[in-house]
Design a protein around this motif. Structure first.
Motif, PDB file in Angstrom:
ATOM      1  N   UNK A 156       3.089   8.753  -1.821  1.00 24.85           N
ATOM      2  CA  UNK A 156       1.570  10.002  -2.075  1.00 24.85           C
ATOM      3  C   UNK A 156       2.478  10.950  -2.330  1.00 24.85           C
ATOM      4  N   UNK A 157       3.611  11.743  -1.700  1.00 28.33           N
ATOM      5  CA  UNK A 157       3.778  12.523  -2.215  1.00 28.33           C
ATOM      6  C   UNK A 157       4.262  12.777  -3.782  1.00 28.33           C
ATOM      7  N   UNK A 158       4.425  11.816  -3.527  1.00 24.42           N
ATOM      8  CA  UNK A 158       5.309  12.402  -5.787  1.00 24.42           C
ATOM      9  C   UNK A 158       4.239  11.644  -6.293  1.00 24.42           C
ATOM     10  N   UNK A 159       2.675  11.521  -6.054  1.00 25.09           N
ATOM     11  CA  UNK A 159       1.670  11.316  -7.167  1.00 25.09           C
ATOM     12  C   UNK A 159       1.591   9.891  -7.469  1.00 25.09           C
ATOM     13  N   UNK A 160       2.429   8.940  -7.058  1.00 25.03           N
ATOM     14  CA  UNK A 160       2.342   7.132  -7.173  1.00 25.03           C
ATOM     15  C   UNK A 160       1.275   6.633  -6.538  1.00 25.03           C
ATOM     16  N   UNK A 161      -0.332   6.968  -7.117  1.00 22.83           N
ATOM     17  CA  UNK A 161      -0.477   6.313  -5.669  1.00 22.83           C
ATOM     18  C   UNK A 161      -1.031   5.063  -5.968  1.00 22.83           C
ATOM     19  N   UNK A 162      -0.577   3.867  -7.370  1.00 26.66           N
ATOM     20  CA  UNK A 162      -0.889   2.570  -7.261  1.00 26.66           C
ATOM     21  C   UNK A 162       0.025   2.089  -5.780  1.00 26.66           C
TER      22      UNK A 162
ATOM     23  N   UNK B 237       1.665   3.409  -3.895  1.00 25.67           N
ATOM     24  CA  UNK B 237       1.423   3.827  -1.950  1.00 25.67           C
ATOM     25  C   UNK B 237       0.421   2.689  -2.132  1.00 25.67           C
ATOM     26  N   UNK B 238      -0.657   2.275  -2.850  1.00 25.28           N
ATOM     27  CA  UNK B 238      -1.566   1.207  -2.105  1.00 25.28           C
ATOM     28  C   UNK B 238      -1.032   0.257  -2.339  1.00 25.28           C
ATOM     29  N   UNK B 239       0.051  -0.111  -3.491  1.00 27.21           N
ATOM     30  CA  UNK B 239       0.862  -1.513  -3.225  1.00 27.21           C
ATOM     31  C   UNK B 239       1.322  -1.802  -1.551  1.00 27.21           C
ATOM     32  N   UNK B 240       2.047  -0.597  -1.225  1.00 22.16           N
ATOM     33  CA  UNK B 240       2.634  -0.605  -0.094  1.00 22.16           C
ATOM     34  C   UNK B 240       1.379  -1.069   1.167  1.00 22.16           C
TER      35      UNK B 240
ATOM     36  N   UNK C 215      -6.717   8.094   2.348  1.00 22.42           N
ATOM     37  CA  UNK C 215      -8.203   8.561   1.470  1.00 22.42           C
ATOM     38  C   UNK C 215      -7.589   9.821   1.102  1.00 22.42           C
ATOM     39  N   UNK C 216      -6.719   9.954   1.897  1.00 24.64           N
ATOM     40  CA  UNK C 216      -7.204  11.855   1.331  1.00 24.64           C
ATOM     41  C   UNK C 216      -6.295  12.260  -0.399  1.00 24.64           C
ATOM     42  N   UNK C 217      -5.776  11.246  -1.337  1.00 17.32           N
ATOM     43  CA  UNK C 217      -5.843  11.088  -2.303  1.00 17.32           C
ATOM     44  C   UNK C 217      -5.883   9.969  -3.383  1.00 17.32           C
ATOM     45  N   UNK C 218      -6.805   9.545  -2.450  1.00 17.04           N
ATOM     46  CA  UNK C 218      -7.493   8.547  -3.861  1.00 17.04           C
ATOM     47  C   UNK C 218      -8.803   9.160  -4.389  1.00 17.04           C
TER      48      UNK C 218
ATOM     49  N   UNK D 280     -10.711   7.560  -6.936  1.00 13.82           N
ATOM     50  CA  UNK D 280     -11.567   6.172  -6.885  1.00 13.82           C
ATOM     51  C   UNK D 280     -12.412   5.965  -6.139  1.00 13.82           C
ATOM     52  N   UNK D 281     -13.773   5.854  -6.856  1.00 15.99           N
ATOM     53  CA  UNK D 281     -14.906   5.620  -5.953  1.00 15.99           C
ATOM     54  C   UNK D 281     -15.233   4.909  -4.962  1.00 15.99           C
ATOM     55  N   UNK D 282     -14.906   3.483  -5.775  1.00 15.31           N
ATOM     56  CA  UNK D 282     -14.194   2.244  -5.925  1.00 15.31           C
ATOM     57  C   UNK D 282     -13.433   2.010  -4.740  1.00 15.31           C
ATOM     58  N   UNK D 283     -12.431   2.488  -5.000  1.00 14.67           N
ATOM     59  CA  UNK D 283     -11.359   2.408  -3.673  1.00 14.67           C
ATOM     60  C   UNK D 283     -11.299   3.116  -2.576  1.00 14.67           C
ATOM     61  N   UNK D 284     -11.916   4.050  -2.722  1.00 13.47           N
ATOM     62  CA  UNK D 284     -12.497   4.886  -1.552  1.00 13.47           C
ATOM     63  C   UNK D 284     -13.515   4.216  -0.931  1.00 13.47           C
ATOM     64  N   UNK D 285     -14.506   3.484  -1.310  1.00 10.23           N
ATOM     65  CA  UNK D 285     -15.258   2.704  -1.436  1.00 10.23           C
ATOM     66  C   UNK D 285     -15.043   1.250   0.173  1.00 10.23           C
TER      67      UNK D 285
END
Length: 525
Positions: A270-276, A278-281, A301-304, A306-311
């Motif tokens: 997340x710190x490096x902006x690699x959200x996908x 992070x989601x895999x982890x 949640x703080x970095x998502x 996408x509305x879909x991912x957030x929900x």
């Protein structure tokens, strides 16, 4: 004081020695507190008659009672000391220092320090080590180092070294922490499993991958290459030093990953902006039977975006009963605010059982474009919640965006006079933006040159340049642009904005001059 000796440069990568010269805050006051009335004599032990223990309700009362009990014991010992009796049982002082440490009672620790005979403090490794730990953990690393320098047997254990390294690392004095580690090696002190996480934290603070790799080699050589506690710190160090690949390689080596292992890797991505990634982890955690805790879910949640991912994540939190955890609820407010779903953000905020300053800041920031944020700020004041620096950035920004000049001036004054918060760069940028958007260009410029007590940065001059573009002030706009050209020589946006200002003022020659400046600097036009 014993000076810190570094490893030779051919053995370790170079690190600044920076022997401890900087005094921490309140240092002199603490030293004076230690040396005043320093009387080690006792005549008799006098303990107050025990009284019935009251029924205790709530954690805060229990904590206060512990402090009161500690105070009573220390006071009795001080009374006895004044009567001339000497106590030299190390168990008494060791127990008191342990209690001071667990309660973070630094004032009582100083009083206990005054009572310890000098020869006992110098020769008893356990007592001196506990005193070093107490001072270091409470932010008095310099005082801790003075005690450390007087220890006669400090080479026989890593405990005091670890405490002092940790104290410097927590204060952000990373080079001092690293220097102590190198001194350990010079003095032949064997590091333990608690040494390396503290040193790796300091290494991550410095950001040197070269030093980090040297520490990695050391910990493997010392037999900690498969210690989960050490490897978790190693993952964090590599991530902070910018090598996320090595961090992941270390993570994959951990045989029995715990919560900290997963959260370290998650936070690193997340710190490096690699959200996908992070989601895999996050998914792997669940697949491996590790339920993500509130730290993990709020971080994602703080970095998502996408509305879909957030929900989906919100639904996951509800099913786990974590929706109303403070950090999770705060992250949800930010999530829905960013997506423009303010009704959902309001609902979560209104239903929260407890709120902290982050909660209030989140809901105020959600109103950055309208005046309703001030209503929440007033509600925050009525709730006796103390605003912080970020709160005032939010309210001043909304005042600038909505043109509420008088409210902005009132809040800017309130910040320092009522809450003792000194204006920072962000606050001045908000005020320049406030005046600039309202067409008060001269007042905005005057604030920069007359009121700011430090060099104005790009955010401040950028706000002024944009205001000059909005209101067509080429003279002050040119001044702002010149500062920005020095501060951000490769930011083509500043050049383009100045060209637009000249264009509006029908200064074609100046437009071409700025265009040529861009070409000379290799910027696209």
């Amino acid at each position: 004081m014993v000076s810190i000796v570094h490893k030779p440069s051919f053995y370790y990568p170079s690190v600044s020695s920076s022997s401890i010269k900087k005094k921490p805050r309140h240092y002199e006051q603490l030293k004076q507190k230690h040396f005043q009335d320093n009387n080690n004599g006792f005549t008799s032990l006098s303990f107050s008659k025990p009284s019935p223990t009251p029924i205790l309700i709530g954690k805060q009362l229990i904590h206060r009672t512990h402090l009161e009990a500690l105070d009573a014991v220390v006071s009795d010992l001080e009374t006895s000391a004044r009567k001339g009796i000497t106590i030299n049982e190390p168990e008494i002082f060791a127990s008191l220092l342990e209690t001071c440490y667990s309660l973070r009672a630094i004032d009582h620790g100083v009083r206990v320090h005054r009572l310890i005979p000098a020869y006992l403090l110098r020769n008893n490794l356990g007592i001196s080590s506990k005193l070093v730990r107490l001072y270091a953990s409470c932010g008095y690393a310099e005082v801790a180092h003075e005690v450390f320098d007087q220890m006669s047997k400090r080479e026989s254990s890593a405990f005091a070294w670890n405490s002092l390294i940790s104290g410097y690392a927590e204060l952000g004095q990373y080079e001092d922490a690293m220097a102590l580690y190198f001194q350990m090696a010079e003095d032949g002190v064997k590091p333990d499993r608690f040494t390396f996480p503290r040193v790796l934290k300091a290494c991550g603070g410095i950001g040197s991958i070269q030093i980090g790799e040297a520490i990695h080699r050391d910990l493997v050589k010392e037999g900690f290459g498969y210690d989960v506690y050490v490897l978790n710190a190693l993952v964090d160090m590599y991530a902070k030093c910018g090598d996320i690949v090595k961090g992941r390689n270390v993570f994959d080596m951990i045989p029995h990953k715990d919560y900290v292992s997963w959260n370290s890797m998650l936070t690193a991505y997340l710190h490096h902006g690699l959200f996908h990634e992070a989601l895999d982890i996050f998914r792997l955690m669940i697949r491996n039977g590790i339920e993500p805790d509130k730290v993990a879910i709020s971080s994602v949640l703080a970095r998502v975006w996408s509305s879909k991912r957030g929900r989906e994540l919100h639904g996951w939190a509800i099913r786990r009963g974590m929706e109303w955890e403070l950090s999770v609820a705060n992250a949800l407010i930010v999530l829905y605010s960013k997506r423009g779903q303010l009704s959902q953000a309001y609902f979560i905020f209104d239903q929260m059982l407890e709120r902290d300053v982050v909660s209030w800041n989140a809901i105020i920031s959600a109103h950055s474009k309208d005046s309703n944020g001030l209503k929440y700020f007033e509600q925050m004041q009525r709730a006796n919640a103390r605003p912080d620096s970020i709160t005032f950035v939010s309210v001043l920004s909304l005042c600038a965006n909505t043109g509420m000049v008088e409210d902005g001036e009132r809040l800017f004054s309130l910040m320092s006079k009522e809450y003792g918060i000194n204006p920072r760069m962000e606050h001045y940028a908000c005020m320049v933006n406030l005046y600039g958007r309202a067409g008060m260009i001269e007042k905005a410029y005057s604030m920069i040159v007359q009121e700011i007590g430090f060099e104005a940065g790009p955010t401040v001059w950028g706000a002024l340049l944009y205001a000059c573009y909005l209101h067509g002030n080429a003279d002050i706009g040119e001044v702002a642009a010149q500062h920005l050209f020095e501060l951000e020589p490769d930011n083509e946006h500043n050049f383009e904005l100045l060209m637009r200002i000249y264009s509006k003022a029908n200064k074609a020659k100046d437009v071409e001059r700025v265009r040529q400046m861009m070409l000379d600097r290799g910027l696209e036009t």
